[in-house]
Write a protein that holds these residues in place. Sequence first.
Motif, PDB file in Angstrom:
ATOM      1  N   VAL A 146       0.756  -1.498   0.522  1.00  0.00           N
ATOM      2  CA  VAL A 146       0.121   0.334   0.265  1.00  0.00           C
ATOM      3  C   VAL A 146       0.922   1.370   0.178  1.00  0.00           C
ATOM      4  O   VAL A 146       0.275   2.536  -0.492  1.00  0.00           O
ATOM      5  CB  VAL A 146      -0.417  -0.072   1.267  1.00  0.00           C
ATOM      6  N   THR A 147       2.251   0.939   1.164  1.00  0.00           N
ATOM      7  CA  THR A 147       2.969   2.088   0.828  1.00  0.00           C
ATOM      8  C   THR A 147       3.560   2.973  -0.488  1.00  0.00           C
ATOM      9  O   THR A 147       3.933   3.972  -0.872  1.00  0.00           O
ATOM     10  CB  THR A 147       3.986   1.658   1.679  1.00  0.00           C
ATOM     11  N   GLY A 148       3.778   1.532  -0.846  1.00  0.00           N
ATOM     12  CA  GLY A 148       4.462   1.904  -2.439  1.00  0.00           C
ATOM     13  C   GLY A 148       3.437   2.257  -3.946  1.00  0.00           C
ATOM     14  O   GLY A 148       4.079   2.827  -4.071  1.00  0.00           O
ATOM     15  N   LEU A 149       2.022   1.495  -3.852  1.00  0.00           N
ATOM     16  CA  LEU A 149       0.949   1.873  -4.536  1.00  0.00           C
ATOM     17  C   LEU A 149       0.719   3.388  -4.684  1.00  0.00           C
ATOM     18  O   LEU A 149       0.310   4.528  -5.379  1.00  0.00           O
ATOM     19  CB  LEU A 149      -0.344   1.215  -4.091  1.00  0.00           C
ATOM     20  N   ASN A 150       0.865   3.980  -2.760  1.00  0.00           N
ATOM     21  CA  ASN A 150       0.830   5.435  -2.694  1.00  0.00           C
ATOM     22  C   ASN A 150       1.749   6.042  -3.033  1.00  0.00           C
ATOM     23  O   ASN A 150       1.585   7.679  -2.983  1.00  0.00           O
ATOM     24  CB  ASN A 150       0.815   5.968  -1.369  1.00  0.00           C
ATOM     25  N   ALA A 151       3.076   5.937  -2.659  1.00  0.00           N
ATOM     26  CA  ALA A 151       3.976   6.151  -3.772  1.00  0.00           C
ATOM     27  C   ALA A 151       4.005   6.216  -4.994  1.00  0.00           C
ATOM     28  O   ALA A 151       3.668   8.004  -5.670  1.00  0.00           O
ATOM     29  CB  ALA A 151       5.149   5.765  -2.947  1.00  0.00           C
ATOM     30  N   THR A 152       3.417   5.715  -6.048  1.00  0.00           N
ATOM     31  CA  THR A 152       3.140   5.000  -7.002  1.00  0.00           C
ATOM     32  C   THR A 152       2.081   6.341  -7.435  1.00  0.00           C
ATOM     33  O   THR A 152       1.863   7.253  -8.452  1.00  0.00           O
ATOM     34  CB  THR A 152       3.200   3.943  -8.050  1.00  0.00           C
ATOM     35  N   MET A 153       1.373   6.728  -6.662  1.00  0.00           N
ATOM     36  CA  MET A 153       0.104   7.280  -6.898  1.00  0.00           C
ATOM     37  C   MET A 153       0.415   9.021  -7.066  1.00  0.00           C
ATOM     38  O   MET A 153       0.453   9.152  -8.166  1.00  0.00           O
ATOM     39  CB  MET A 153      -1.326   6.968  -5.903  1.00  0.00           C
ATOM     40  N   ASP A 154       0.825   8.998  -5.818  1.00  0.00           N
ATOM     41  CA  ASP A 154       2.082  10.507  -5.512  1.00  0.00           C
ATOM     42  C   ASP A 154       2.167  10.886  -7.520  1.00  0.00           C
ATOM     43  O   ASP A 154       1.842  12.204  -8.092  1.00  0.00           O
ATOM     44  CB  ASP A 154       2.322  10.740  -4.479  1.00  0.00           C
ATOM     45  N   ASP A 155       3.434   9.902  -7.268  1.00  0.00           N
ATOM     46  CA  ASP A 155       4.304  10.167  -8.569  1.00  0.00           C
ATOM     47  C   ASP A 155       2.500  10.272  -9.977  1.00  0.00           C
ATOM     48  O   ASP A 155       3.478  11.160 -10.324  1.00  0.00           O
ATOM     49  CB  ASP A 155       5.127   8.943  -9.304  1.00  0.00           C
ATOM     50  N   LEU A 156       1.812   9.560 -10.291  1.00  0.00           N
ATOM     51  CA  LEU A 156       0.821   9.581 -10.804  1.00  0.00           C
ATOM     52  C   LEU A 156       0.539  11.462 -11.411  1.00  0.00           C
ATOM     53  O   LEU A 156       0.467  11.529 -12.081  1.00  0.00           O
ATOM     54  CB  LEU A 156       0.535   8.573 -11.125  1.00  0.00           C
ATOM     55  N   LYS A 157      -0.454  11.156  -9.644  1.00  0.00           N
ATOM     56  CA  LYS A 157      -1.411  12.467  -9.595  1.00  0.00           C
ATOM     57  C   LYS A 157       0.251  13.518 -10.804  1.00  0.00           C
ATOM     58  O   LYS A 157      -0.593  14.778 -10.595  1.00  0.00           O
ATOM     59  CB  LYS A 157      -1.028  12.980  -8.117  1.00  0.00           C
ATOM     60  N   GLY A 158       1.418  13.738  -9.673  1.00  0.00           N
ATOM     61  CA  GLY A 158       2.400  14.668 -10.260  1.00  0.00           C
ATOM     62  C   GLY A 158       2.502  14.907 -11.822  1.00  0.00           C
ATOM     63  O   GLY A 158       2.713  15.830 -12.108  1.00  0.00           O
ATOM     64  N   GLU A 178      -0.946  16.549 -13.108  1.00  0.00           N
ATOM     65  CA  GLU A 178      -0.997  18.017 -12.653  1.00  0.00           C
ATOM     66  C   GLU A 178       0.264  19.036 -13.453  1.00  0.00           C
ATOM     67  O   GLU A 178       0.051  19.945 -14.081  1.00  0.00           O
ATOM     68  CB  GLU A 178      -0.586  18.106 -11.491  1.00  0.00           C
ATOM     69  N   ASN A 179       1.368  18.010 -14.002  1.00  0.00           N
ATOM     70  CA  ASN A 179       1.745  18.712 -14.434  1.00  0.00           C
ATOM     71  C   ASN A 179       1.830  18.962 -16.554  1.00  0.00           C
ATOM     72  O   ASN A 179       1.373  19.568 -17.310  1.00  0.00           O
ATOM     73  CB  ASN A 179       3.283  18.106 -14.660  1.00  0.00           C
ATOM     74  N   LEU A 180       1.243  17.482 -16.960  1.00  0.00           N
ATOM     75  CA  LEU A 180       0.265  17.516 -18.413  1.00  0.00           C
ATOM     76  C   LEU A 180      -0.418  18.951 -18.580  1.00  0.00           C
ATOM     77  O   LEU A 180      -1.135  19.090 -19.667  1.00  0.00           O
ATOM     78  CB  LEU A 180       0.272  16.652 -18.505  1.00  0.00           C
ATOM     79  N   LEU A 181      -1.862  18.490 -17.061  1.00  0.00           N
ATOM     80  CA  LEU A 181      -2.667  19.512 -17.260  1.00  0.00           C
ATOM     81  C   LEU A 181      -1.794  21.056 -16.806  1.00  0.00           C
ATOM     82  O   LEU A 181      -2.914  21.739 -17.805  1.00  0.00           O
ATOM     83  CB  LEU A 181      -3.383  19.254 -15.875  1.00  0.00           C
ATOM     84  N   ASN A 182      -0.917  21.152 -16.589  1.00  0.00           N
ATOM     85  CA  ASN A 182      -0.543  22.480 -16.986  1.00  0.00           C
ATOM     86  C   ASN A 182       0.377  23.020 -17.695  1.00  0.00           C
ATOM     87  O   ASN A 182       0.334  23.933 -18.342  1.00  0.00           O
ATOM     88  CB  ASN A 182       0.590  22.546 -15.910  1.00  0.00           C
ATOM     89  N   ILE A 183       0.421  22.151 -19.148  1.00  0.00           N
ATOM     90  CA  ILE A 183       0.942  22.320 -20.456  1.00  0.00           C
ATOM     91  C   ILE A 183      -0.414  23.028 -21.172  1.00  0.00           C
ATOM     92  O   ILE A 183      -1.608  22.054 -20.848  1.00  0.00           O
ATOM     93  CB  ILE A 183       1.460  21.076 -20.704  1.00  0.00           C
ATOM     94  N   GLU A 184       0.414  24.191 -21.752  1.00  0.00           N
ATOM     95  CA  GLU A 184      -0.077  24.405 -22.226  1.00  0.00           C
ATOM     96  C   GLU A 184      -0.841  23.836 -23.436  1.00  0.00           C
ATOM     97  O   GLU A 184      -0.426  23.307 -24.247  1.00  0.00           O
ATOM     98  CB  GLU A 184      -0.035  26.052 -22.910  1.00  0.00           C
ATOM     99  N   ASP A 185      -2.355  23.772 -23.865  1.00  0.00           N
ATOM    100  CA  ASP A 185      -2.718  22.735 -25.084  1.00  0.00           C
ATOM    101  C   ASP A 185      -2.001  23.288 -26.187  1.00  0.00           C
ATOM    102  O   ASP A 185      -1.963  24.458 -26.749  1.00  0.00           O
ATOM    103  CB  ASP A 185      -5.209  22.833 -24.841  1.00  0.00           C
ATOM    104  N   THR A 186      -1.623  22.353 -27.163  1.00  0.00           N
ATOM    105  CA  THR A 186      -1.114  22.774 -28.294  1.00  0.00           C
ATOM    106  C   THR A 186      -2.091  21.727 -29.400  1.00  0.00           C
ATOM    107  O   THR A 186      -2.308  20.925 -29.812  1.00  0.00           O
ATOM    108  CB  THR A 186      -0.104  21.899 -28.469  1.00  0.00           C
ATOM    109  N   PRO A 187      -2.702  22.847 -30.411  1.00  0.00           N
ATOM    110  CA  PRO A 187      -3.507  22.602 -31.516  1.00  0.00           C
ATOM    111  C   PRO A 187      -2.375  21.891 -32.098  1.00  0.00           C
ATOM    112  O   PRO A 187      -1.291  21.809 -32.931  1.00  0.00           O
ATOM    113  CB  PRO A 187      -4.202  23.755 -31.977  1.00  0.00           C
ATOM    114  N   ILE A 188      -3.291  20.764 -32.430  1.00  0.00           N
ATOM    115  CA  ILE A 188      -2.451  19.485 -33.485  1.00  0.00           C
ATOM    116  C   ILE A 188      -2.579  19.864 -34.703  1.00  0.00           C
ATOM    117  O   ILE A 188      -3.760  20.427 -35.050  1.00  0.00           O
ATOM    118  CB  ILE A 188      -3.372  18.040 -33.300  1.00  0.00           C
ATOM    119  N   VAL A 189      -1.559  19.822 -35.599  1.00  0.00           N
ATOM    120  CA  VAL A 189      -1.915  20.346 -37.591  1.00  0.00           C
ATOM    121  C   VAL A 189      -1.869  19.088 -38.462  1.00  0.00           C
ATOM    122  O   VAL A 189      -1.206  18.600 -37.778  1.00  0.00           O
ATOM    123  CB  VAL A 189      -0.889  20.926 -37.115  1.00  0.00           C
TER     124      VAL A 189
END
Length: 287
Positions: free
Chosen positions: A98-110, A113-124
């Motif tokens: 559970v500790t390992g999964l929590n660590a993995t979950m925290d990493d994925l959340k991070g 969040e980084n992906l959501l903070n990236i400004e959307d670039t329109p596909i060409v």
Amino acid sequence: MVGNLDFLEKIKNTMKKAVKSIKSNVLLFILTISLIFALASTLKQYSEKKDLKTSLSSVTEQLEDKTAKLMSVTEELTASKDEVKLLEDTTAALRRQVTGLNATMDDLKGQLENLLNIEDTPIVITRTQLQEQINSIKELATVKYIYTNSNRKEDEKTWLWGWTMPFSDTSLLVTYDGTIKVGIDLSDVKIDVDETKRTITVTLPKSKILDNYIPQETINVLEVREGLFNKVTFDDYNQFIVEEKQVMEEKAIERGILTDAHNEAKSIVEAFLKSIPGMDTYKLVIK
């Protein structure tokens, strides 16, 4: 006087004997009583010992039973301790997971969040990309027209001046099955991409007959009539089939097969292009 003394002596002796006898009897009586009390005491002690032995045996049996139960409880307690230890080990392992999964979950959340903070670039999407996708299909057959028909062909020979040669009439009566495939040539598709308006316009070529096939095994000659100076040859059969294909194509076109094929082609091309990633960010126009 002397006689009285003797009598008295006798009486005295008799009384002595009587007293002695009474003493002996009393002593015997006392001894008997003592023996009776001693016997009674002995019997009582024997009875008490027997009862005590019985009680001791019962207590021993109870003790053995309790000992057996105690051993059983001890064994169960030992097994329970093993189970408790196993449960503790399992719980510890699960906690680590559970500790390992929590660590993995925290990493994925991070990362999320980084992906959501990236400004959307329109596909060409470029015209070249679309052209390559469409040209990979080449021809697109969208409608099949299956037919069965029968027809008679009559012919005769003529002279050089256009006169009919006597006894040269021929006649063929044939039935056949065929399939006409109608579609578009995708190499002729025109594509225009307006990046400013985010619009893609696709212009399809006109639908055309891609194939008209009459299998040889479906051709059934019902009647052949030959003239005296004119025989039916294989060329006549082949020419008959060529002419019949043309007839069936004209019938199919009259029934709107080209329009149906064009509409079907628009639907297929539209569905194909919409499956391309990023196409949902453009307005797609199919002509």
